[in-house]
Write a protein that holds these residues in place. Sequence first.
Motif, mmCIF file in Angstrom:
data_model
loop_
_atom_site.group_PDB
_atom_site.id
_atom_site.type_symbol
_atom_site.label_atom_id
_atom_site.label_comp_id
_atom_site.label_asym_id
_atom_site.label_seq_id
_atom_site.Cartn_x
_atom_site.Cartn_y
_atom_site.Cartn_z
ATOM 1 N N ASP A 159 0.855 -1.173 0.000
ATOM 2 C CA ASP A 159 0.000 0.000 0.000
ATOM 3 C C ASP A 159 0.904 1.239 0.000
ATOM 4 N N LYS A 217 -9.516 -4.181 -3.232
ATOM 5 C CA LYS A 217 -8.080 -4.447 -3.371
ATOM 6 C C LYS A 217 -7.819 -5.952 -3.406
ATOM 7 N N GLY A 256 0.007 -3.093 4.608
ATOM 8 C CA GLY A 256 -1.002 -2.049 4.482
ATOM 9 C C GLY A 256 -1.339 -1.477 5.839
ATOM 10 N N ASP A 272 -7.300 -1.959 3.395
ATOM 11 C CA ASP A 272 -6.329 -3.041 3.210
ATOM 12 C C ASP A 272 -6.761 -4.339 3.878
ATOM 13 N N SER A 331 1.126 -11.052 5.821
ATOM 14 C CA SER A 331 0.632 -9.678 5.829
ATOM 15 C C SER A 331 1.077 -8.973 7.096
#
Length: 274
Positions: free
Chosen positions: A40, A197, A219, A224, A238
């Motif tokens: 992001d 997204k 993100g 996100d 992530s």
Amino acid sequence: MMENLAEMQDELPEEQDTPDQVPVPQSLVPHLSETAILLDIDGTLLDLMPTPREVWVPPGLAKTLNRLMARTSGALALVSGRSLNDIDLIFAPDQFPAVGGHGAEMRLFADAEAVAAQAPPMDKELKRRLAAIARLSPGILLEDKGYSLALHYRLAPHAERAIYEAISLIRADLPEAPIEVLPGKCVFEIKHAGFTKANGVRELMKHAPFNGRKPLFIGDDVTDESVFAIMPDLNGLSFSVGRRAQGVNGHFDAPSDVREFLAHLLDDERSPAP
């Protein structure tokens, strides 16, 4: 209207007590030859500013991104609610693969043409009504992203509830409008409900040079969270920025920590696993 307002408030991210930063172990990250790096922009790579046009690329970041592009054989992409054109303006003269407009646009290679998803543009009358909300108070900034509309109130924090109520009224008046409201950091973003997204990332990961790699996504915002949610499906990792979001593998305190982490990834000289 109050039901719609309550519904919108439920969409807001809960404030979480964020403990001292838990360092993201670099050992979690696969060798760069096996990794797809997905990032992001606002609040993740770049520090948030009072207005969207004031963001700037810190010295050294473009060099880091270009080196990571080379080390991943091109499998690095920016994933943003901004349009591809806006992304290119920010990072000019550099250009990167990207998912723009919350999945509405995609570019697989830095020098490739953009590919638009089957995302219908927002209804002009609806957009006009939403844009008029910016007149509620000086300091509310309207950002037309093409496939979405953002109302920023960083310069008018007192107007937050008035913006809630105005958007809620429009939603109540047009209950069949296929829109989604994404509350963020001093911003409300209104987009078509048919794309996210996450949709864009899933499509990106089907194509070379991203396919067959393990995605690493970083993100910071509500927008996100759909990508955080699909990382396990893609055997990926992530990380959130500024808060510990649900389901992530770790978090960073600030964009400066993300930039430092990315620079350290270039120190990775481990051999790929056999």
